[in-house]
Scaffold this active site. Structure first.
Site, PDB file in Angstrom:
ATOM      1  N   HIS A 139      48.059  34.177  44.652  1.00 37.01           N
ATOM      2  CA  HIS A 139      47.177  33.005  44.682  1.00 37.01           C
ATOM      3  C   HIS A 139      47.982  31.671  44.504  1.00 37.01           C
ATOM      4  O   HIS A 139      47.660  30.641  44.509  1.00 37.01           O
ATOM      5  CB  HIS A 139      46.594  33.184  43.328  1.00 37.01           C
ATOM      6  CG  HIS A 139      45.216  33.654  43.378  1.00 37.01           C
ATOM      7  ND1 HIS A 139      44.214  33.686  44.425  1.00 37.01           N
ATOM      8  CD2 HIS A 139      44.748  34.989  42.935  1.00 37.01           C
ATOM      9  CE1 HIS A 139      43.119  34.477  44.245  1.00 37.01           C
ATOM     10  NE2 HIS A 139      43.567  35.305  43.538  1.00 37.01           N
ATOM     11  N   LYS A 174      41.542  42.113  37.453  1.00 43.52           N
ATOM     12  CA  LYS A 174      40.046  41.478  37.247  1.00 43.52           C
ATOM     13  C   LYS A 174      39.450  42.631  36.606  1.00 43.52           C
ATOM     14  O   LYS A 174      38.182  42.302  36.227  1.00 43.52           O
ATOM     15  CB  LYS A 174      39.429  41.403  38.880  1.00 43.52           C
ATOM     16  CG  LYS A 174      39.984  40.258  39.513  1.00 43.52           C
ATOM     17  CD  LYS A 174      39.213  40.120  40.828  1.00 43.52           C
ATOM     18  CE  LYS A 174      39.542  38.888  41.555  1.00 43.52           C
ATOM     19  NZ  LYS A 174      38.807  38.678  42.745  1.00 43.52           N
ATOM     20  N   ASP A 200      44.240  42.579  42.943  1.00 44.52           N
ATOM     21  CA  ASP A 200      43.325  42.204  42.100  1.00 44.52           C
ATOM     22  C   ASP A 200      43.241  43.091  41.014  1.00 44.52           C
ATOM     23  O   ASP A 200      41.978  43.011  40.316  1.00 44.52           O
ATOM     24  CB  ASP A 200      42.017  41.833  42.769  1.00 44.52           C
ATOM     25  CG  ASP A 200      42.064  40.544  43.348  1.00 44.52           C
ATOM     26  OD1 ASP A 200      42.686  39.742  43.092  1.00 44.52           O
ATOM     27  OD2 ASP A 200      41.201  40.480  44.436  1.00 44.52           O
TER      28      ASP A 200
END
Length: 433
Positions: free
Chosen positions: A331, A281, A278
């Site tokens: 994802h 982010k 991640d």
């Protein structure tokens, strides 16, 4: 990367020394034989010239007159016997065969030294070509471990007309042969000893230097892993998550990868991707990343860009580029409904498929500020509902087989204990890389 031991370094040095010794010995042998070749070749030229001086008037009629042929045999035999004592003292051998050929390359006369008949029989199988007029050629060969040099000289009259060919076979003496072998063995021995002694002198330097380099390499690797941990934890904390989630997910992913038979290189890539999945982010605005409620369509579109941002961040480091499978694919969904590329099935990298299972499982079973941990059986039921849609069914089946005791172990460790467990596990895959 493992540190070479004294034994392994000595073995490499010994192999190198023997290789050098063999090469040097081969060169020494070649030089000795070239010296012998040159000596015998010059001697053969001198003998053929001397014979030509005595037989020049006889040679033109050798092929036309059988009587001249008999005279040629007699002349060649007398000549060779007389020349052996006069010219071959100190040459390191003896002429054992001499043959005279006419211009058509037909044998006209021959001389075989007493006791050398065996050599002539063996030489019959040794076919040779004849040199052009005015030239000569020689060939070295061995019979029963003895060295021989076969020389062929063209014979011409004063006007350059070809009269025939003079062939001789010279046998190196046993003393000369032993001398060549002795010299070769001496050179091999001295060169080997010299290389080994030099290697023994340099060995402590090599080992000390190697240890220094390996120490620096380990420090660099530790620093890189620390950066992975710190960066991953920083992103997790910004996302109202905990660093312990990253640790548990990475452990779960490693164990599933092991159960599925992935090699060490693939697991190292998986570890990097798990820490940094991640990382993109960091580019998502707080109003979206930290929004307590559900994101609307526009906000979710922005949120999905964290994958692309993450891949952009990885490109800045060669060491991190192989984390792209997880960062770019965690994802994606097995049925193709995920993002950012809508990959399906085996088109999704295996590391991403493994990570997706571990990530969702820990998210369901972990305590967060906004929820309590979900019971193990309930979490597994949700995963099973996603088999073939969200998750790779084969990977999920393997995860189902190993997850119960693993989950219990991680729960018993607590948030503080999983960090030590992860460092130990990661060390197994990176310490020797």
């Amino acid at each position: 990367m493992s540190l070479p031991t004294y034994r392994s370094i000595l073995a490499r040095v010994a192999v190198a020394a023997l290789t050098v010794a063999v090469v040097v010995g081969g060169v020494a042998f070649w030089v000795e034989m070239e010296i012998a070749d040159a000596l015998v070749s010059d001697l053969a030229k001198r003998e053929s010239s001397a014979f030509l001086a005595e037989a020049r008037d006889l040679l033109p009629g050798v092929t036309a007159d059988r009587a001249n042929g008999a005279k040629a045999d007699e002349l060649l035999s007398r000549f060779m016997q007389s020349r052996i004592k006069a010219d071959q003292v100190g040459t390191g051998g003896i002429f054992i065969v001499a043959e005279l050929y006419d211009p058509t390359q037909a044998k006209a006369a021959e001389y075989i030294a007493p006791g050398a008949e065996w050599a002539e029989e063996r030489l019959k199988n040794n076919r040779h070509a004849f040199p052009a007029a005015g030239n000569s050629q020689y060939e070295r060969f061995t019979i029963d471990g003895r060295f021989f040099i076969q020389t062929i000289e063209s014979l011409s009259d004063r006007d350059g007309k070809l009269l025939g060919y003079f062939e001789s076979v010279f046998q190196l003496s046993p003393e000369h042969s032993r001398e060549i072998v002795k010299d070769t063995v001496t050179v091999v021995g001295v060169s080997s000893l010299s290389v080994l002694l030099a290697a023994l002198v340099l060995l402590p330097i090599f080992v000390a230097f190697n240890r220094s380099v390996m120490g620096l390499s380990r420090q660099l690797l530790t620093a890189n892993i620390d950066i992975l941990t710190v960066l991953g934890s920083a992103i997790a904390k910004r996302d109202s998550d905990t660093h312990a989630h990253n640790y548990r997910v990475t452990i779960l992913a490693i164990r599933l990868a092991e159960a599925m038979g992935l090699d060490a290189a693939a697991i190292r890539r998986l570890v990097k991707g798990a820490f940094l999945h991640d990382v993109g982010k960091i580019a998502i605005p707080d109003r979206i990343l930290l929004k307590p409620g559900k994101l609307d369509a526009d906000e979710f579109t922005v949120m999905k860009t964290h994958v692309v941002h993450g891949l952009d961040i990885l490109r800045a480091s060669d060491w991190l580029t192989d984390a792209a499978d997880v960062v770019g694919g965690h994802h994606e969904k097995f049925d193709g409904s995920g993002y950012p590329r809508g990959l399906a099935g085996d088109a999704i990298p295996i590391a991403a498929r493994i990570f997706a299972i571990a990530d969702v499982f820990d998210a369901l079973t972990s305590r967060r500020p906004y929820k309590e941990p979900m019971p193990f059986d309930v979490a597994m039921g949700i995963l099973q509902e996603g088999a073939g849609r969200h998750f790779d069914p084969a990977a999920l089946a393997r995860f189902t087989e190993i997850v119960a005791p693993l989950h219990a172990h991680l729960t018993a460790l607590g948030d503080d204990g999983v960090e030590g467990e992860l460092r130990r596990l990661v060390g197994q895959y990176f310490a020797k890389h």
